[in-house]
Design a protein around this motif. Structure first.
Motif, PDB file in Angstrom:
ATOM      1  N   MET A  90       0.696  -1.048  -0.241  1.00  8.73           N
ATOM      2  CA  MET A  90       0.305   0.104  -0.111  1.00  8.73           C
ATOM      3  C   MET A  90       1.037   1.228   0.213  1.00  8.73           C
ATOM      4  SD  MET A  90      -2.894  -1.132   2.896  1.00  8.73           S
ATOM      5  CE  MET A  90      -3.585  -2.761   2.469  1.00  8.73           C
ATOM      6  N   ASP A  91       1.038   2.325  -0.718  1.00  7.64           N
ATOM      7  CA  ASP A  91       1.334   3.344  -1.056  1.00  7.64           C
ATOM      8  C   ASP A  91       0.600   4.942  -1.062  1.00  7.64           C
ATOM      9  OD1 ASP A  91       3.078   5.512  -0.769  1.00  7.64           O
ATOM     10  OD2 ASP A  91       3.665   5.237  -3.324  1.00  7.64           O
ATOM     11  N   ALA A  92       0.527   5.537  -0.081  1.00  8.40           N
ATOM     12  CA  ALA A  92      -0.446   6.738   0.314  1.00  8.40           C
ATOM     13  C   ALA A  92      -0.005   7.172  -0.768  1.00  8.40           C
ATOM     14  CB  ALA A  92      -0.353   7.100   1.640  1.00  8.40           C
ATOM     15  N   ARG A  93      -1.253   8.356  -1.662  1.00  3.51           N
ATOM     16  CA  ARG A  93      -1.028   9.021  -2.089  1.00  3.51           C
ATOM     17  C   ARG A  93      -1.156  10.431  -1.800  1.00  3.51           C
ATOM     18  NH1 ARG A  93      -0.935   6.308  -8.594  1.00  3.51           N
ATOM     19  NH2 ARG A  93      -0.681   7.963  -9.132  1.00  3.51           N
ATOM     20  N   ALA A  94      -1.021  11.547  -2.341  1.00  2.00           N
ATOM     21  CA  ALA A  94      -1.222  12.830  -2.117  1.00  2.00           C
ATOM     22  C   ALA A  94      -2.418  13.496  -3.832  1.00  2.00           C
ATOM     23  CB  ALA A  94      -0.956  13.969  -1.924  1.00  2.00           C
ATOM     24  N   ILE A  95      -3.275  13.912  -3.463  1.00  2.00           N
ATOM     25  CA  ILE A  95      -3.902  14.497  -3.921  1.00  2.00           C
ATOM     26  C   ILE A  95      -3.565  15.894  -4.808  1.00  2.00           C
ATOM     27  CG2 ILE A  95      -6.457  15.649  -5.043  1.00  2.00           C
ATOM     28  CD1 ILE A  95      -7.714  13.383  -3.070  1.00  2.00           C
ATOM     29  N   ASN A  96      -2.913  16.652  -4.133  1.00  4.49           N
ATOM     30  CA  ASN A  96      -2.301  17.805  -3.772  1.00  4.49           C
ATOM     31  C   ASN A  96      -0.628  17.686  -3.909  1.00  4.49           C
ATOM     32  OD1 ASN A  96      -4.613  19.514  -4.747  1.00  4.49           O
ATOM     33  ND2 ASN A  96      -4.946  19.412  -2.141  1.00  4.49           N
ATOM     34  N   ASP A 104       1.336  20.356  -3.019  1.00 11.12           N
ATOM     35  CA  ASP A 104       2.459  20.881  -2.427  1.00 11.12           C
ATOM     36  C   ASP A 104       2.624  20.259  -0.751  1.00 11.12           C
ATOM     37  OD1 ASP A 104      -0.233  20.808   0.684  1.00 11.12           O
ATOM     38  OD2 ASP A 104      -1.518  20.338  -0.878  1.00 11.12           O
ATOM     39  N   TYR A 105       3.406  20.732  -0.421  1.00 12.14           N
ATOM     40  CA  TYR A 105       4.589  20.368   0.602  1.00 12.14           C
ATOM     41  C   TYR A 105       3.870  19.565   2.184  1.00 12.14           C
ATOM     42  CZ  TYR A 105       7.925  19.578   4.575  1.00 12.14           C
ATOM     43  OH  TYR A 105       8.498  18.646   5.607  1.00 12.14           O
ATOM     44  N   ARG A 106       2.750  20.424   2.655  1.00 12.77           N
ATOM     45  CA  ARG A 106       1.285  19.561   3.671  1.00 12.77           C
ATOM     46  C   ARG A 106       0.757  18.255   2.945  1.00 12.77           C
ATOM     47  NH1 ARG A 106      -2.959  23.029   7.274  1.00 12.77           N
ATOM     48  NH2 ARG A 106      -3.321  21.189   8.889  1.00 12.77           N
ATOM     49  N   SER A 107       0.043  17.687   2.054  1.00  7.98           N
ATOM     50  CA  SER A 107       0.227  17.203   1.887  1.00  7.98           C
ATOM     51  C   SER A 107       0.593  15.982   1.381  1.00  7.98           C
ATOM     52  CB  SER A 107      -0.755  17.349  -0.071  1.00  7.98           C
ATOM     53  OG  SER A 107      -2.392  18.568   0.236  1.00  7.98           O
ATOM     54  N   LEU A 108       2.303  16.125   0.954  1.00  5.83           N
ATOM     55  CA  LEU A 108       3.341  15.376   0.520  1.00  5.83           C
ATOM     56  C   LEU A 108       3.750  14.953   2.119  1.00  5.83           C
ATOM     57  CD1 LEU A 108       4.843  16.686  -2.664  1.00  5.83           C
ATOM     58  CD2 LEU A 108       3.301  14.563  -2.787  1.00  5.83           C
ATOM     59  N   ALA A 109       3.805  15.869   2.529  1.00  3.22           N
ATOM     60  CA  ALA A 109       3.970  15.526   3.906  1.00  3.22           C
ATOM     61  C   ALA A 109       3.708  14.282   4.359  1.00  3.22           C
ATOM     62  CB  ALA A 109       4.589  16.368   5.029  1.00  3.22           C
ATOM     63  N   GLN A 110       2.070  14.590   4.693  1.00  5.65           N
ATOM     64  CA  GLN A 110       0.912  13.463   5.147  1.00  5.65           C
ATOM     65  C   GLN A 110       0.830  12.059   4.410  1.00  5.65           C
ATOM     66  OE1 GLN A 110      -2.500  15.871   4.517  1.00  5.65           O
ATOM     67  NE2 GLN A 110      -2.532  16.707   6.275  1.00  5.65           N
ATOM     68  N   THR A 111       1.187  11.962   3.671  1.00  6.20           N
ATOM     69  CA  THR A 111       1.550  10.902   2.668  1.00  6.20           C
ATOM     70  C   THR A 111       2.385   9.643   3.637  1.00  6.20           C
ATOM     71  OG1 THR A 111       3.445  11.152   0.868  1.00  6.20           O
ATOM     72  CG2 THR A 111       0.967  11.455   1.248  1.00  6.20           C
ATOM     73  N   ILE A 112       3.542  10.700   4.154  1.00  5.84           N
ATOM     74  CA  ILE A 112       4.714   9.184   5.058  1.00  5.84           C
ATOM     75  C   ILE A 112       3.979   9.166   6.454  1.00  5.84           C
ATOM     76  CG2 ILE A 112       6.412   9.819   6.406  1.00  5.84           C
ATOM     77  CD1 ILE A 112       7.496  11.670   4.344  1.00  5.84           C
ATOM     78  N   LEU A 113       3.058  10.017   6.739  1.00 11.56           N
ATOM     79  CA  LEU A 113       2.132   9.747   7.877  1.00 11.56           C
ATOM     80  C   LEU A 113       1.456   8.398   8.118  1.00 11.56           C
ATOM     81  CD1 LEU A 113       1.735   9.737  11.404  1.00 11.56           C
ATOM     82  CD2 LEU A 113      -0.239  11.045  10.449  1.00 11.56           C
ATOM     83  N   ASN A 140       1.651   5.792   5.181  1.00 14.51           N
ATOM     84  CA  ASN A 140       2.100   5.202   4.989  1.00 14.51           C
ATOM     85  C   ASN A 140       2.543   4.408   6.487  1.00 14.51           C
ATOM     86  OD1 ASN A 140       1.968   4.655   2.117  1.00 14.51           O
ATOM     87  ND2 ASN A 140       3.678   6.442   1.914  1.00 14.51           N
ATOM     88  N   GLY A 141       3.317   4.925   6.991  1.00 16.41           N
ATOM     89  CA  GLY A 141       3.006   4.575   8.869  1.00 16.41           C
ATOM     90  C   GLY A 141       2.308   4.518   9.636  1.00 16.41           C
ATOM     91  N   ILE A 142       0.687   4.375   9.172  1.00 15.03           N
ATOM     92  CA  ILE A 142      -0.554   4.029   9.557  1.00 15.03           C
ATOM     93  C   ILE A 142      -0.592   2.626   9.136  1.00 15.03           C
ATOM     94  CG2 ILE A 142      -2.582   4.767  10.011  1.00 15.03           C
ATOM     95  CD1 ILE A 142      -2.372   7.861  10.596  1.00 15.03           C
ATOM     96  N   LEU A 143      -0.474   3.042   8.041  1.00 14.92           N
ATOM     97  CA  LEU A 143      -0.802   1.241   7.090  1.00 14.92           C
ATOM     98  C   LEU A 143      -0.256   0.571   7.272  1.00 14.92           C
ATOM     99  CD1 LEU A 143      -1.747   3.179   3.067  1.00 14.92           C
ATOM    100  CD2 LEU A 143      -3.501   1.950   5.103  1.00 14.92           C
ATOM    101  N   ASP A 144       1.084   0.546   7.228  1.00 13.49           N
ATOM    102  CA  ASP A 144       2.075  -0.125   8.297  1.00 13.49           C
ATOM    103  C   ASP A 144       1.668  -1.027   9.469  1.00 13.49           C
ATOM    104  OD1 ASP A 144       4.856  -2.351   6.902  1.00 13.49           O
ATOM    105  OD2 ASP A 144       5.182  -0.340   8.901  1.00 13.49           O
ATOM    106  N   TYR A 145       1.033  -0.042  10.098  1.00 17.38           N
ATOM    107  CA  TYR A 145       1.545  -0.337  11.805  1.00 17.38           C
ATOM    108  C   TYR A 145      -0.125  -1.529  12.039  1.00 17.38           C
ATOM    109  CZ  TYR A 145      -1.164   0.262  16.425  1.00 17.38           C
ATOM    110  OH  TYR A 145      -1.490  -0.158  17.446  1.00 17.38           O
ATOM    111  N   TYR A 146      -1.421  -1.063  10.860  1.00 16.57           N
ATOM    112  CA  TYR A 146      -2.125  -1.646  11.210  1.00 16.57           C
ATOM    113  C   TYR A 146      -2.362  -3.192  10.694  1.00 16.57           C
ATOM    114  CZ  TYR A 146      -5.537   1.685  12.701  1.00 16.57           C
ATOM    115  OH  TYR A 146      -5.781   2.587  14.141  1.00 16.57           O
ATOM    116  N   MET A 147      -1.501  -2.358   9.707  1.00 16.60           N
ATOM    117  CA  MET A 147      -0.854  -4.198   9.063  1.00 16.60           C
ATOM    118  C   MET A 147      -0.125  -5.424   9.561  1.00 16.60           C
ATOM    119  SD  MET A 147      -2.014  -4.818   5.799  1.00 16.60           S
ATOM    120  CE  MET A 147      -0.988  -5.746   4.713  1.00 16.60           C
TER     121      MET A 147
END
Length: 256
Positions: free
Chosen positions: A14-20, A22-31, A33-40
């Motif tokens: 799974m790889d989270a992708r930002a719709i926008n 901007d830096y804030r949206s791109l930074a949120q994809t890192i978080l 991905n971490g959440i997805l890995d945690y639940y897996m």
């Protein structure tokens, strides 16, 4: 089993992708991905995905039900009225097979169901503790073993054993022109309604997996269906062999 292993041997990537962009949206994809890995890993979501896949290979369909469970998570306060501990809540999920899912069988596909009803089994005493005002109705509901015996899934136990699990039904209707806020109804019986209100999610939180579509119907199709005829033939041949061996396998000796 071979098909199941081939399908689930590699962990879903799974790889989270930002719709926008901007830096804030791109930074949120890192978080994300971490959440997805945690639940897996920690919440064993991968185990539920494998079970749903196995259900789909056997029954033609498997379902994963997700919800926000207010009794999960960490403690954060105490209700001043009931003195019960309140929790932060967390995502909870379960796997359902087609016997636990009620849907519109007259649709020509399953791209988007207007409504769906799912059945899960929960401990009746836990429900009584959570909904004390419905204690009598909850305790009168049929238990899981009684429901199973209705369809001859199990032998009768002569009252010696009784399950504490009872069926809890959840009706979901998507947000639409007819129901702008959607609807969710959680009930045990017609007199024991645990929740009735707008749908608290963006979409119906029931996710379906199927190896293939049964064209023109809302049902799934699996290669296991193609094996039914062959298996019936093999069973018949084995039955003939066993009958002959049981009847004529023991030697008879005639003594004058």
């Amino acid at each position: 089993q071979h098909l199941l292993v081939m399908t689930t041997s590699s962990r879903p990537s799974m790889d989270a992708r930002a719709i926008n962009t901007d830096y804030r949206s791109l930074a949120q994809t890192i978080l994300a991905n971490g959440i997805l890995d945690y639940y897996m890993r920690e919440k064993h979501l991968e185990r539920y995905l494998k079970l749903a896949t196995e259900y789909s290979l056997v029954f033609g369909e498997g379902y994963i039900r997700m919800e926000w469970d207010t009794s999960e998570g960490e403690e954060y306060s105490v209700d001043p009225e009931t003195q019960k501990i309140q929790f932060t809540g967390d995502v909870a999920y379960s796997v359902l097979n087609p016997l636990d899912v009620i849907k519109d069988v007259f649709r020509t596909n399953s791209t988007q169901d207007d409504w769906i009803i799912v059945r899960t089994f929960k401990n009746r005493f836990e429900l009584v503790a959570k909904y004390p005002e419905l204690k009598e109705e909850i305790l009168k509901a049929k238990t899981k073993d009684e429901l199973d015996m209705t369809f001859n899934y199990k032998f009768k136990t002569d009252g010696q054993l009784r399950s504490d699990l009872i069926a809890v039904y959840e009706f979901f209707h998507r947000k639409s022109d007819a129901l702008p806020t959607g609807r969710q109804v959680v009930f045990v019986t017609k007199d024991a309604v645990l929740y009735d209100g707008p749908l608290p999610y963006e979409a119906i939180p029931i996710y379906r997996i199927t190896p293939g579509e049964f064209i023109g119907t809302p049902h799934g199709y699996t290669v296991a269906f193609d094996l039914l005829g062959l298996q019936e033939t093999v069973d018949g041949l084995y039955s003939i062999v066993v009958t002959n061996q049981s009847t004529f396998g023991v030697q008879n000796l005639l003594l004058p």
